[in-house]
Scaffold this motif. Structure first.
Motif, PDB file in Angstrom:
ATOM      1  N   PRO A 254      -8.379 -25.004 -10.375  1.00 54.75           N
ATOM      2  CA  PRO A 254      -7.409 -25.333 -11.425  1.00 54.75           C
ATOM      3  C   PRO A 254      -7.044 -24.084 -12.220  1.00 54.75           C
ATOM      4  O   PRO A 254      -7.918 -23.400 -12.753  1.00 54.75           O
ATOM      5  CB  PRO A 254      -8.166 -26.338 -12.299  1.00 54.75           C
ATOM      6  CG  PRO A 254      -9.308 -26.835 -11.461  1.00 54.75           C
ATOM      7  CD  PRO A 254      -9.662 -25.693 -10.561  1.00 54.75           C
ATOM      8  N   ALA A 255      -5.750 -23.793 -12.291  1.00 55.77           N
ATOM      9  CA  ALA A 255      -5.285 -22.603 -13.010  1.00 55.77           C
ATOM     10  C   ALA A 255      -4.869 -22.913 -14.439  1.00 55.77           C
ATOM     11  O   ALA A 255      -4.568 -22.005 -15.204  1.00 55.77           O
ATOM     12  CB  ALA A 255      -4.119 -21.965 -12.264  1.00 55.77           C
ATOM     13  N   LEU A 256      -4.784 -24.209 -14.808  1.00 56.01           N
ATOM     14  CA  LEU A 256      -4.574 -24.711 -16.163  1.00 56.01           C
ATOM     15  C   LEU A 256      -3.119 -24.770 -16.602  1.00 56.01           C
ATOM     16  O   LEU A 256      -2.794 -25.487 -17.541  1.00 56.01           O
ATOM     17  CB  LEU A 256      -5.381 -23.908 -17.182  1.00 56.01           C
ATOM     18  CG  LEU A 256      -6.892 -23.847 -16.903  1.00 56.01           C
ATOM     19  CD1 LEU A 256      -7.570 -22.956 -17.929  1.00 56.01           C
ATOM     20  CD2 LEU A 256      -7.509 -25.235 -16.890  1.00 56.01           C
ATOM     21  N   SER A 257      -2.220 -24.046 -15.969  1.00 54.26           N
ATOM     22  CA  SER A 257      -0.799 -24.123 -16.319  1.00 54.26           C
ATOM     23  C   SER A 257       0.021 -23.631 -15.145  1.00 54.26           C
ATOM     24  O   SER A 257      -0.489 -22.951 -14.246  1.00 54.26           O
ATOM     25  CB  SER A 257      -0.483 -23.282 -17.558  1.00 54.26           C
ATOM     26  OG  SER A 257      -0.517 -21.910 -17.245  1.00 54.26           O
ATOM     27  N   ALA A 258       1.303 -23.965 -15.158  1.00 57.02           N
ATOM     28  CA  ALA A 258       2.194 -23.511 -14.094  1.00 57.02           C
ATOM     29  C   ALA A 258       2.291 -21.989 -14.072  1.00 57.02           C
ATOM     30  O   ALA A 258       2.294 -21.366 -13.006  1.00 57.02           O
ATOM     31  CB  ALA A 258       3.580 -24.125 -14.290  1.00 57.02           C
ATOM     32  N   ALA A 259       2.347 -21.379 -15.262  1.00 60.65           N
ATOM     33  CA  ALA A 259       2.470 -19.919 -15.320  1.00 60.65           C
ATOM     34  C   ALA A 259       1.228 -19.235 -14.752  1.00 60.65           C
ATOM     35  O   ALA A 259       1.334 -18.251 -14.021  1.00 60.65           O
ATOM     36  CB  ALA A 259       2.692 -19.484 -16.762  1.00 60.65           C
ATOM     37  N   ASP A 280       7.399 -32.297 -11.097  1.00 60.27           N
ATOM     38  CA  ASP A 280       8.285 -31.983 -12.220  1.00 60.27           C
ATOM     39  C   ASP A 280       8.876 -30.595 -11.970  1.00 60.27           C
ATOM     40  O   ASP A 280       8.429 -29.871 -11.080  1.00 60.27           O
ATOM     41  CB  ASP A 280       7.540 -32.052 -13.558  1.00 60.27           C
ATOM     42  CG  ASP A 280       6.315 -31.153 -13.613  1.00 60.27           C
ATOM     43  OD1 ASP A 280       6.318 -30.083 -12.963  1.00 60.27           O
ATOM     44  OD2 ASP A 280       5.351 -31.515 -14.297  1.00 60.27           O
ATOM     45  N   PRO A 281       9.884 -30.195 -12.740  1.00 58.41           N
ATOM     46  CA  PRO A 281      10.496 -28.875 -12.511  1.00 58.41           C
ATOM     47  C   PRO A 281       9.517 -27.727 -12.627  1.00 58.41           C
ATOM     48  O   PRO A 281       9.608 -26.748 -11.883  1.00 58.41           O
ATOM     49  CB  PRO A 281      11.580 -28.811 -13.607  1.00 58.41           C
ATOM     50  CG  PRO A 281      11.922 -30.243 -13.880  1.00 58.41           C
ATOM     51  CD  PRO A 281      10.642 -31.004 -13.715  1.00 58.41           C
ATOM     52  N   ALA A 282       8.573 -27.826 -13.571  1.00 64.50           N
ATOM     53  CA  ALA A 282       7.573 -26.764 -13.704  1.00 64.50           C
ATOM     54  C   ALA A 282       6.711 -26.674 -12.455  1.00 64.50           C
ATOM     55  O   ALA A 282       6.306 -25.585 -12.040  1.00 64.50           O
ATOM     56  CB  ALA A 282       6.699 -27.015 -14.929  1.00 64.50           C
ATOM     57  N   GLY A 283       6.434 -27.831 -11.836  1.00 68.06           N
ATOM     58  CA  GLY A 283       5.651 -27.833 -10.610  1.00 68.06           C
ATOM     59  C   GLY A 283       6.368 -27.122  -9.477  1.00 68.06           C
ATOM     60  O   GLY A 283       5.732 -26.427  -8.667  1.00 68.06           O
ATOM     61  N   ASP A 284       7.687 -27.265  -9.410  1.00 68.14           N
ATOM     62  CA  ASP A 284       8.455 -26.557  -8.383  1.00 68.14           C
ATOM     63  C   ASP A 284       8.376 -25.047  -8.586  1.00 68.14           C
ATOM     64  O   ASP A 284       8.185 -24.283  -7.632  1.00 68.14           O
ATOM     65  CB  ASP A 284       9.915 -26.999  -8.424  1.00 68.14           C
ATOM     66  CG  ASP A 284      10.090 -28.450  -7.993  1.00 68.14           C
ATOM     67  OD1 ASP A 284       9.229 -28.954  -7.244  1.00 68.14           O
ATOM     68  OD2 ASP A 284      11.068 -29.080  -8.419  1.00 68.14           O
ATOM     69  N   SER A 305       1.938 -32.362  -2.221  1.00 67.12           N
ATOM     70  CA  SER A 305       2.695 -33.051  -3.264  1.00 67.12           C
ATOM     71  C   SER A 305       2.179 -34.470  -3.450  1.00 67.12           C
ATOM     72  O   SER A 305       1.891 -35.168  -2.464  1.00 67.12           O
ATOM     73  CB  SER A 305       4.182 -33.105  -2.901  1.00 67.12           C
ATOM     74  OG  SER A 305       4.726 -31.807  -2.810  1.00 67.12           O
ATOM     75  N   PRO A 306       2.076 -34.956  -4.685  1.00 64.08           N
ATOM     76  CA  PRO A 306       1.637 -36.330  -4.938  1.00 64.08           C
ATOM     77  C   PRO A 306       2.771 -37.323  -4.728  1.00 64.08           C
ATOM     78  O   PRO A 306       3.948 -36.936  -4.647  1.00 64.08           O
ATOM     79  CB  PRO A 306       1.210 -36.281  -6.404  1.00 64.08           C
ATOM     80  CG  PRO A 306       2.150 -35.267  -6.999  1.00 64.08           C
ATOM     81  CD  PRO A 306       2.346 -34.218  -5.937  1.00 64.08           C
ATOM     82  N   THR A 307       2.429 -38.578  -4.672  1.00 67.61           N
ATOM     83  CA  THR A 307       3.441 -39.632  -4.600  1.00 67.61           C
ATOM     84  C   THR A 307       4.061 -39.870  -5.968  1.00 67.61           C
ATOM     85  O   THR A 307       5.280 -40.025  -6.092  1.00 67.61           O
ATOM     86  CB  THR A 307       2.819 -40.931  -4.078  1.00 67.61           C
ATOM     87  OG1 THR A 307       2.242 -40.684  -2.788  1.00 67.61           O
ATOM     88  CG2 THR A 307       3.864 -42.034  -3.973  1.00 67.61           C
ATOM     89  N   LEU A 308       3.226 -39.868  -6.997  1.00 66.29           N
ATOM     90  CA  LEU A 308       3.687 -40.078  -8.368  1.00 66.29           C
ATOM     91  C   LEU A 308       3.761 -38.728  -9.084  1.00 66.29           C
ATOM     92  O   LEU A 308       4.113 -37.744  -8.475  1.00 66.29           O
ATOM     93  CB  LEU A 308       2.758 -41.065  -9.077  1.00 66.29           C
ATOM     94  CG  LEU A 308       2.633 -42.438  -8.395  1.00 66.29           C
ATOM     95  CD1 LEU A 308       1.602 -43.303  -9.099  1.00 66.29           C
ATOM     96  CD2 LEU A 308       3.993 -43.144  -8.342  1.00 66.29           C
ATOM     97  N   GLY A 309       3.420 -38.688 -10.354  1.00 66.23           N
ATOM     98  CA  GLY A 309       3.561 -37.450 -11.108  1.00 66.23           C
ATOM     99  C   GLY A 309       2.568 -36.379 -10.730  1.00 66.23           C
ATOM    100  O   GLY A 309       2.893 -35.195 -10.701  1.00 66.23           O
ATOM    101  N   ASN A 310       1.311 -36.777 -10.479  1.00 58.25           N
ATOM    102  CA  ASN A 310       0.276 -35.841 -10.055  1.00 58.25           C
ATOM    103  C   ASN A 310      -0.795 -36.628  -9.316  1.00 58.25           C
ATOM    104  O   ASN A 310      -0.762 -37.861  -9.260  1.00 58.25           O
ATOM    105  CB  ASN A 310      -0.304 -35.058 -11.241  1.00 58.25           C
ATOM    106  CG  ASN A 310      -0.896 -35.969 -12.300  1.00 58.25           C
ATOM    107  OD1 ASN A 310      -1.807 -36.754 -12.031  1.00 58.25           O
ATOM    108  ND2 ASN A 310      -0.385 -35.874 -13.522  1.00 58.25           N
TER     109      ASN A 310
END
Length: 344
Positions: A254-259, A280-284, A305-310
């Motif tokens: 786990p890196a804790l954030s998209a950045a 979500d867009p940040a995930g892309d 990729s998940p089916t739902l949000g995560n």
């Protein structure tokens, strides 16, 4: 810092222990540090005041391991006396400095003053050291309530029963918290991540920002399991632990954030990287950068990729079998046999 403040701070640092005994009387000396609860003189051991200059920094500097706050002895005077205006703080400091106290040892004055370490790394390590193992704690309760039951190899996750939380400009509060060590490729702690929890562990604490990190996070991750030629990296701790429910022997990062996911460092033996994205867009955006970097270093990169949000949403709302089926279709065939758990 103004010239007046700098001069007063320097003079106070020459008498650091006397300052602590006077303004932080509920603490005590341990080795080269004065330990107390906070700069308001609360009993405890979270705040460390350096009493002598050393390679770690100048005398008089303090760090609160529970909150990540830091400062000098002028801040101690301000906090212990409840002052707000600098003029009042300066007057109090001048009053103290006019008192007759033994001069510090000459050897202390001759020591070279060096800057304090950046990024609160030292405070992060202290907070992790003060935390307790995950088993049997509210942090374990919190994870189990989210469907996460496989917790082997999670030594970088710990629990603190009363971790300080500062809500904006208000006074500090204490909440139970899950503490995660952020480490570099050598296993050295460079930061920590805090997830504040409800008193019964049923959910996150009802505060504005229940997740916060401190320290030097760039390139580092919360490492769960030991990576070899294959590992998975994503954003959230709960997301990655949920994926681990169906891939129990794959190392997770786990890196804790998209950045921070975009900037993770790859272990030397890594040959295949699963990049776990959120829907979500940040995930892309988080997916694209490590994928390009991995490919440039000859590492095969595969997106999960998940089916739902995560993946934690998938685990809680769709169940283990649906999560397993979703992940299985996206794995390299050889990794299905190597890493995927079988249905019970």
């Amino acid at each position: 810092m103004s010239g007046i403040a700098h001069d007063l701070s320097h003079r106070l640092a020459d008498r650091a222990e006397a300052v602590c005994r006077h303004y932080l009387s509920n603490g005590r000396r341990e080795g080269r540090y004065w330990l107390v609860g906070d700069i308001r003189n609360t009993p405890g051991r979270s705040l460390f005041v350096r009493l002598q200059a050393s390679a770690k920094g100048p005398a008089g500097k303090w760090t609160d391991a529970a909150t990540g706050e830091h400062g000098d002895l002028l801040d101690v005077i301000r906090g212990s006396r409840g002052l707000t205006d600098f003029a009042d703080v300066a007057n109090e400091a001048r009053t103290f400095l006019n008192l007759r106290h033994p001069e510090p040892e000459p050897s202390t004055l001759r020591r070279r003053v060096v800057p304090a370490p950046a990024g609160h790394v030292e405070a992060a390590r202290r907070l992790f050291a003060m935390s307790q193992p995950l088993a049997g704690t509210l942090a374990e309760t919190y994870l189990r309530r989210r469907g996460i039951t496989l917790l082997h190899g999670t030594g970088n996750l710990r629990f603190h029963p009363r971790c300080y939380y500062k809500p904006g400009d208000g006074p500090s509060e204490t909440w139970p918290a899950m503490i995660a060590a952020v480490t570099d490729l050598t296993g050295r702690i460079t930061g920590i991540h805090r997830t504040w929890l409800a008193p019964d562990g049923s959910d996150k604490a009802p505060v504005d920002a229940p997740r916060k990190a401190m320290g030097d996070l760039l390139g580092s991750t919360v490492r769960i399991g030991v990576p070899d030629s294959v590992m998975a990296a994503g954003e959230g701790i709960e997301t990655m632990l949920s994926l681990r429910q169906v891939l129990p022997n794959m190392a997770m990062a786990p890196a804790l954030s998209a950045a921070h996911l975009a900037a993770i460092l790859f272990p030397p033996a890594l040959r295949r990287l699963y990049i776990v994205r959120d829907n979500d867009p940040a995930g892309d955006a988080a997916r694209d950068m490590p994928m390009e970097r991995a490919n440039a270093e000859g590492i095969e990169a595969i997106c999960l990729s998940p089916t739902l949000g995560n993946f934690n949403e998938d685990l809680q709302r769709l169940g283990m079998d649906a999560l397993r089926a979703c992940v299985r279709l996206q794995l390299a065939p050889e990794d299905v046999l190597r890493f995927m758990s079988l249905p019970r």
